[in-house]
Structures are given as structure tokens and as C-alpha cells.
Design a protein around this motif. Structure first.
Motif, PDB file in Angstrom:
ATOM      1  N   CYS A 243      -2.610  -6.643   7.808  1.00 55.74           N
ATOM      2  CA  CYS A 243      -4.059  -6.479   8.008  1.00 55.74           C
ATOM      3  C   CYS A 243      -4.827  -7.431   7.087  1.00 55.74           C
ATOM      4  O   CYS A 243      -4.576  -7.477   5.880  1.00 55.74           O
ATOM      5  CB  CYS A 243      -4.452  -5.033   7.709  1.00 55.74           C
ATOM      6  SG  CYS A 243      -6.201  -4.693   8.008  1.00 55.74           S
TER       7      CYS A 243
ATOM      8  N   ALA B 173      -5.129   4.158   1.772  1.00 45.79           N
ATOM      9  CA  ALA B 173      -4.609   5.427   2.279  1.00 45.79           C
ATOM     10  C   ALA B 173      -5.204   6.537   1.429  1.00 45.79           C
ATOM     11  O   ALA B 173      -4.976   6.592   0.223  1.00 45.79           O
ATOM     12  CB  ALA B 173      -3.087   5.458   2.211  1.00 45.79           C
TER      13      ALA B 173
ATOM     14  N   THR C 164      -6.797  -2.233   2.824  1.00 43.89           N
ATOM     15  CA  THR C 164      -6.543  -0.921   3.418  1.00 43.89           C
ATOM     16  C   THR C 164      -6.346   0.111   2.320  1.00 43.89           C
ATOM     17  O   THR C 164      -5.694  -0.163   1.308  1.00 43.89           O
ATOM     18  CB  THR C 164      -5.306  -0.946   4.333  1.00 43.89           C
ATOM     19  OG1 THR C 164      -4.163  -1.391   3.586  1.00 43.89           O
ATOM     20  CG2 THR C 164      -5.517  -1.880   5.512  1.00 43.89           C
TER      21      THR C 164
ATOM     22  N   VAL D 299      -5.806  -0.235  13.814  1.00 42.51           N
ATOM     23  CA  VAL D 299      -5.863  -1.151  12.676  1.00 42.51           C
ATOM     24  C   VAL D 299      -6.265  -2.542  13.149  1.00 42.51           C
ATOM     25  O   VAL D 299      -7.114  -3.203  12.541  1.00 42.51           O
ATOM     26  CB  VAL D 299      -4.502  -1.189  11.941  1.00 42.51           C
ATOM     27  CG1 VAL D 299      -4.476  -2.323  10.913  1.00 42.51           C
ATOM     28  CG2 VAL D 299      -4.232   0.141  11.262  1.00 42.51           C
TER      29      VAL D 299
ATOM     30  N   LEU E  65      -0.468  -2.692   9.472  1.00 40.91           N
ATOM     31  CA  LEU E  65      -1.011  -2.380   8.147  1.00 40.91           C
ATOM     32  C   LEU E  65      -0.659  -3.460   7.136  1.00 40.91           C
ATOM     33  O   LEU E  65      -1.504  -3.918   6.364  1.00 40.91           O
ATOM     34  CB  LEU E  65      -0.467  -1.036   7.667  1.00 40.91           C
ATOM     35  CG  LEU E  65      -1.268   0.214   8.001  1.00 40.91           C
ATOM     36  CD1 LEU E  65      -0.517   1.450   7.519  1.00 40.91           C
ATOM     37  CD2 LEU E  65      -2.655   0.176   7.390  1.00 40.91           C
TER      38      LEU E  65
ATOM     39  N   VAL F 207      -3.356   3.316  -2.513  1.00 48.22           N
ATOM     40  CA  VAL F 207      -3.175   4.727  -2.161  1.00 48.22           C
ATOM     41  C   VAL F 207      -3.924   5.576  -3.181  1.00 48.22           C
ATOM     42  O   VAL F 207      -3.688   5.467  -4.388  1.00 48.22           O
ATOM     43  CB  VAL F 207      -1.691   5.126  -2.137  1.00 48.22           C
ATOM     44  CG1 VAL F 207      -1.551   6.588  -1.701  1.00 48.22           C
ATOM     45  CG2 VAL F 207      -0.896   4.214  -1.220  1.00 48.22           C
TER      46      VAL F 207
ATOM     47  N   LEU G  79      -7.341   4.988   5.851  1.00 45.65           N
ATOM     48  CA  LEU G  79      -6.433   5.772   6.681  1.00 45.65           C
ATOM     49  C   LEU G  79      -6.259   7.139   6.035  1.00 45.65           C
ATOM     50  O   LEU G  79      -5.897   7.233   4.860  1.00 45.65           O
ATOM     51  CB  LEU G  79      -5.082   5.065   6.785  1.00 45.65           C
ATOM     52  CG  LEU G  79      -3.992   5.752   7.625  1.00 45.65           C
ATOM     53  CD1 LEU G  79      -4.381   5.765   9.100  1.00 45.65           C
ATOM     54  CD2 LEU G  79      -2.656   5.035   7.445  1.00 45.65           C
TER      55      LEU G  79
ATOM     56  N   ALA H 244      -0.072   0.958   2.850  1.00 47.48           N
ATOM     57  CA  ALA H 244      -1.461   0.547   2.613  1.00 47.48           C
ATOM     58  C   ALA H 244      -1.554  -0.224   1.300  1.00 47.48           C
ATOM     59  O   ALA H 244      -0.695  -0.121   0.433  1.00 47.48           O
ATOM     60  CB  ALA H 244      -2.373   1.771   2.583  1.00 47.48           C
ATOM     61  N   ASP H 245      -2.628  -0.985   1.143  1.00 49.30           N
ATOM     62  CA  ASP H 245      -2.810  -1.773  -0.074  1.00 49.30           C
ATOM     63  C   ASP H 245      -3.046  -0.888  -1.288  1.00 49.30           C
ATOM     64  O   ASP H 245      -2.553  -1.166  -2.381  1.00 49.30           O
ATOM     65  CB  ASP H 245      -4.009  -2.721   0.087  1.00 49.30           C
ATOM     66  CG  ASP H 245      -3.808  -3.726   1.198  1.00 49.30           C
ATOM     67  OD1 ASP H 245      -2.665  -4.205   1.362  1.00 49.30           O
ATOM     68  OD2 ASP H 245      -4.777  -4.041   1.903  1.00 49.30           O
TER      69      ASP H 245
END
Length: 258
Positions: free
Chosen positions: A94, A100, A98, A40, A91, A120, A52, A117-118
Motif C-alpha cells: 500500500c 491496524a 496503514t 485497500v 497491505l 499497530v 484497519l 500493517a505499518d
């Protein structure tokens, strides 16, 4: 950097980190935790968005219970503080968006890794399971932080105590994730979302992430002051000027990420 338990690829501003231990449903061991944190950090230096996902038929089964130290209670606190925290903080902190891409079951720490994550996006076949109570543990890897904020205290408590699978569609309806899509559409949906973010105003994304995360705990006066400070920083960016000029010129914006 070479990796043993993950794959890292990058194209067109999109970095993809793939958990690559499909023989154990991408269970987290010490090496994978270190490598996720490193990947990351490495990817965020150049990429404009990070995806991810998991190899094989699952996203992540959580802690690899076959790992030699998994049942050593004396080691639990050290592992969480020294191995899980750096991975989750990488994460959380970051600077680029991001995503997922949950391609199958996400259980225990694997579910909470996805929720860090931001955004999903999950396939319909995916399930999220707070499986800790099944082996006499409490949720970790940030689960007790994220769940009550995302799905309400009542639903978080039920998910933890009953440890029942939550389907992707149920998770989307509850607000746990952004969207659930048919399995056949997952790759294309994630790619389209990643392309959109990679072409967007990276500075604004970074600042918006800061504001939203701080807003979970700030008082209103603190949050209004934070918004003013971060908006001033966004207003000094090239991307803000480009966005305004593109709007006035009725053309697509060409953001440069600064």
C-alpha cells in the motif's frame, strides 16, 4: 464498490476499513479476504492513510473454521496463494501509511493480518495469539516472516510453539506493535495518529516504507544505494520544498502529498 463483509468509509483523507462479521469475531472467509484486498486498493487511490479495525469485541479471529473449505487440506495451498497473498500484499505494498487498530483479540491469521500493517495500535484488552499449533498447523499469513523480525527468533519460536496469548502491553514491550493504550482511549489515539499521517508528506512516507521493508533483507551496499535513489526522488517532491520553506518560515508545513 459495495461490500458484504467489511465497511469502508472515508473522511478527511482517512479511510477506515472495518472487518464486519462480529458474530464470528470477524473470522476471515473467502469473501472477506477478497474484499479487504479490494478495499485497500480502492482506498489508497484517494486516502492519505488507511485504518484497519474490527467490529464488535474483537479484531479478527483468523480463518473462519466454520467456512466449508476450512478443513479441506487439499485446498490449503490454493487458498493461501490465491486469497491470502493478494490481501496481505495489498497491505504490504500500500503506497500510503496503514494503521491496524486492534480493538480486541487477534488470533491466527487475524494476528498476522494486523502485523502486516505499518503501525499497530492495540487496546489493553487486545491479545495476539499464534494459535495455529492448537489445531496442528504452522503459522501462515506472513507470521513466519514478521514475528522473527519484530520480536527476535527466540520469542517468535515460543509464541508459535506454546500458542499462548500475548497481551497488548507485552506486544508493545517486545516491539511487536507500536503502542498499547487503554480501551477507552483507542479510538481517539488512532484518530490522532491518522490525522497526523494524513497531514504529512505522503511521498516521503511511501519511499520510507519501501526503504525499511527492503532493508529487512538487503546487504548494506544494496541498502545504501537504495537510500540514495529514493532520497533523490523525495528531494524532487513538492513536499520537500514545502517542508524546507515551512521550517525556514517558522510555520506549519502544508503538505500536498506529491
Amino acid at each position: 464498490m459495495s461490500y458484504q463483509t467489511i465497511l469502508l468509509s472515508q473522511e478527511g483523507g482517512i479511510a477506515t476499513i472495518t472487518l464486519n462479521r462480529p458474530e464470528v469475531m470477524n473470522g476471515l472467509n473467502a469473501t472477506m479476504r477478497r474484499e479487504i484486498a479490494a478495499a485497500v486498493t480502492e482506498a489508497s487511490a484517494e486516502a492519505r492513510v488507511i485504518v484497519l479495525t474490527g467490529a464488535g469485541r474483537g479484531f479478527c479471529s483468523g480463518q473462519d473454521l466454520g467456512d466449508a473449505k476450512s478443513l479441506d487440506a487439499a485446498d490449503f495451498e490454493r487458498v493461501l496463494r490465491e486469497e491470502y497473498e493478494p490481501m496481505l500484499n495489498a497491505l504490504y505494498d500500500c503506497p500510503v501509511p496503514t494503521i491496524a487498530a486492534v480493538n480486541g483479540p487477534a488470533a491466527g491469521a487475524g494476528a498476522n493480518l494486523a502485523l502486516a500493517a505499518d503501525v499497530v495500535i492495540a487496546a489493553h484488552s487486545a491479545v495476539f495469539v499464534q494459535a495455529f499449533a492448537r489445531i496442528g498447523l504452522i503459522p501462515d499469513a506472513g507470521g513466519t516472516y514478521w514475528l522473527p523480525r519484530q520480536v527476535s527468533f527466540a520469542r517468535a519460536m515460543g509464541a508459535v510453539l506454546f500458542a499462548e496469548p500475548i497481551t497488548a502491553e507485552q506486544a508493545a514491550a517486545w516491539g511487536m506493535i507500536w503502542e498499547a493504550v487503554p480501551d477507552a482511549d483507542l479510538a481517539a489515539t488512532v484518530q490522532a495518529r491518522a490525522i497526523h499521517l494524513a497531514a504529512g508528506p505522503t511521498t516521503a512516507y511511501r519511499l520510507a516504507k519501501q526503504a525499511l521493508r527492503r532493508g529487512l533483507d538487503n546487504r548494506i551496499d544494496e541498502q545504501l544505494a537504495l537510500e540514495a535513489r529514493l532520497q533523490a526522488e523525495a528531494g524532487r517532491s513538492h513536499d520537500f520544498r514545502e517542508g524546507v520553506m515551512a521550517f525556514l518560515g517558522k510555520r506549519p508545513a502544508r503538505y500536498q502529498g506529491h
